[in-house]
Scaffold this motif. Structure first.
Motif, PDB file in Angstrom:
ATOM      1  N   ASP A   1       0.711  -1.256  -0.185  1.00 46.08           N
ATOM      2  CA  ASP A   1       0.151   0.234   0.299  1.00 46.08           C
ATOM      3  C   ASP A   1       1.224   1.223   0.136  1.00 46.08           C
ATOM      4  O   ASP A   1       1.503   1.996   1.179  1.00 46.08           O
ATOM      5  CB  ASP A   1      -0.599  -0.181   1.228  1.00 46.08           C
ATOM      6  N   LEU A   2       0.693   2.067  -0.763  1.00 42.41           N
ATOM      7  CA  LEU A   2       1.672   3.228  -1.068  1.00 42.41           C
ATOM      8  C   LEU A   2       1.589   3.871  -0.046  1.00 42.41           C
ATOM      9  O   LEU A   2       2.593   4.292   0.267  1.00 42.41           O
ATOM     10  CB  LEU A   2       1.298   4.037  -2.774  1.00 42.41           C
ATOM     11  N   ASN A   3       0.632   4.072   0.299  1.00 47.28           N
ATOM     12  CA  ASN A   3      -0.204   5.512   1.337  1.00 47.28           C
ATOM     13  C   ASN A   3       0.847   4.768   2.499  1.00 47.28           C
ATOM     14  O   ASN A   3       1.157   6.148   3.879  1.00 47.28           O
ATOM     15  CB  ASN A   3      -1.204   5.704   1.971  1.00 47.28           C
ATOM     16  N   SER A   4       1.105   4.166   2.819  1.00 47.91           N
ATOM     17  CA  SER A   4       1.568   3.665   4.129  1.00 47.91           C
ATOM     18  C   SER A   4       2.585   2.695   4.580  1.00 47.91           C
ATOM     19  O   SER A   4       3.344   2.481   5.329  1.00 47.91           O
ATOM     20  CB  SER A   4       0.212   2.480   4.906  1.00 47.91           C
ATOM     21  N   GLY A   5       3.136   2.285   4.004  1.00 47.40           N
ATOM     22  CA  GLY A   5       4.583   1.460   3.307  1.00 47.40           C
ATOM     23  C   GLY A   5       3.660  -0.404   3.761  1.00 47.40           C
ATOM     24  O   GLY A   5       4.676  -0.474   4.182  1.00 47.40           O
ATOM     25  N   MET A   6       2.668   0.079   3.829  1.00 50.92           N
ATOM     26  CA  MET A   6       2.639  -1.670   4.830  1.00 50.92           C
ATOM     27  C   MET A   6       1.990  -2.495   4.087  1.00 50.92           C
ATOM     28  O   MET A   6       1.334  -2.410   2.715  1.00 50.92           O
ATOM     29  CB  MET A   6       0.793  -1.419   4.940  1.00 50.92           C
TER      30      MET A   6
ATOM     31  N   ALA B   1      11.732  -3.263   2.896  1.00 53.96           N
ATOM     32  CA  ALA B   1      12.034  -2.631   1.627  1.00 53.96           C
ATOM     33  C   ALA B   1      10.675  -2.337   1.467  1.00 53.96           C
ATOM     34  O   ALA B   1      10.966  -1.266   0.633  1.00 53.96           O
ATOM     35  CB  ALA B   1      12.749  -4.076   1.221  1.00 53.96           C
ATOM     36  N   SER B   2       9.676  -2.903   1.851  1.00 58.62           N
ATOM     37  CA  SER B   2       8.261  -1.858   1.339  1.00 58.62           C
ATOM     38  C   SER B   2       8.337  -0.930   1.584  1.00 58.62           C
ATOM     39  O   SER B   2       7.260  -0.387   0.991  1.00 58.62           O
ATOM     40  CB  SER B   2       7.280  -3.053   1.871  1.00 58.62           C
TER      41      SER B   2
ATOM     42  N   SER C   1       7.633   2.470  -0.752  1.00 59.59           N
ATOM     43  CA  SER C   1       6.942   3.450  -0.318  1.00 59.59           C
ATOM     44  C   SER C   1       7.271   4.613  -0.471  1.00 59.59           C
ATOM     45  O   SER C   1       6.944   5.330  -1.262  1.00 59.59           O
ATOM     46  CB  SER C   1       5.531   2.984   0.406  1.00 59.59           C
ATOM     47  N   GLU C   2       8.484   5.421  -0.084  1.00 59.88           N
ATOM     48  CA  GLU C   2       8.932   6.590   0.584  1.00 59.88           C
ATOM     49  C   GLU C   2       9.543   7.069  -1.164  1.00 59.88           C
ATOM     50  O   GLU C   2       9.664   7.719  -1.989  1.00 59.88           O
ATOM     51  CB  GLU C   2       9.777   6.388   1.324  1.00 59.88           C
TER      52      GLU C   2
ATOM     53  N   PHE D   1       1.202  -1.060  -5.543  1.00 56.97           N
ATOM     54  CA  PHE D   1       1.904  -1.004  -5.863  1.00 56.97           C
ATOM     55  C   PHE D   1       3.143  -2.622  -5.956  1.00 56.97           C
ATOM     56  O   PHE D   1       3.031  -3.178  -4.652  1.00 56.97           O
ATOM     57  CB  PHE D   1       3.754  -0.668  -6.136  1.00 56.97           C
ATOM     58  N   ILE D   2       4.472  -3.508  -6.479  1.00 55.47           N
ATOM     59  CA  ILE D   2       4.694  -4.866  -5.845  1.00 55.47           C
ATOM     60  C   ILE D   2       6.253  -4.712  -6.399  1.00 55.47           C
ATOM     61  O   ILE D   2       6.437  -3.951  -7.192  1.00 55.47           O
ATOM     62  CB  ILE D   2       3.848  -5.879  -7.050  1.00 55.47           C
ATOM     63  N   TYR D   3       6.648  -4.953  -5.013  1.00 59.34           N
ATOM     64  CA  TYR D   3       8.232  -5.429  -5.254  1.00 59.34           C
ATOM     65  C   TYR D   3       8.928  -7.228  -5.246  1.00 59.34           C
ATOM     66  O   TYR D   3       8.232  -7.876  -4.385  1.00 59.34           O
ATOM     67  CB  TYR D   3       8.776  -4.542  -3.596  1.00 59.34           C
TER      68      TYR D   3
END
Length: 120
Positions: free
Chosen positions: A25-30, A46-47, A51-52, A92-94
């Protein structure tokens, strides 16, 4: 909505040299789903940092006044490839893989094929 756990599982089985993958989740980085081949590879950390980086790239595109849309980002390390591919503007997917066992074209192809398979 796609089954993100199935998506990362299928990517794990398709990418040679797979290290880890997460849907973020881009906004939370979770993380919304993760899979790792290495217990010492911290996908949560890493996630959050990725996200940042994605948010920073969105700000760069906006600051430059570009009408282009961000599709993916690639980071190359001496021994790893890291691909960040946008699912939508919030997710996004990493994916990380060993550089000696795959290449950029194969990594991107595997991710794109799994996106199509899972309706992403």
């Amino acid at each position: 909505m796609a089954d993100y756990n199935a998506l990362v599982g299928d990517i794990a089985s398709e990418v040679n040299g797979f290290i880890g993958a997460s849907v973020v989740d881009l906004n939370s980085g979770m993380t919304l789903a993760t899979r790792s081949a290495r217990p010492d590879f911290d996908l949560e950390v890493a996630s959050a940092y990725n996200s940042e980086m994605v948010k920073g790239k969105f700000r760069t595109v906006e600051a430059l006044g570009l009408s282009s849309e961000l599709e993916d980002m690639l980071l190359t390390l001496s021994d790893q490839l890291h691909l960040i591919k946008l699912i939508n503007k919030e997710t996004f997917i990493y994916v990380a893989a060993e550089k000696s066992k795959t290449n950029l074209a194969l990594l991107r192809t595997a991710v794109v094929l799994q996106f199509k398979k899972h309706g992403v």
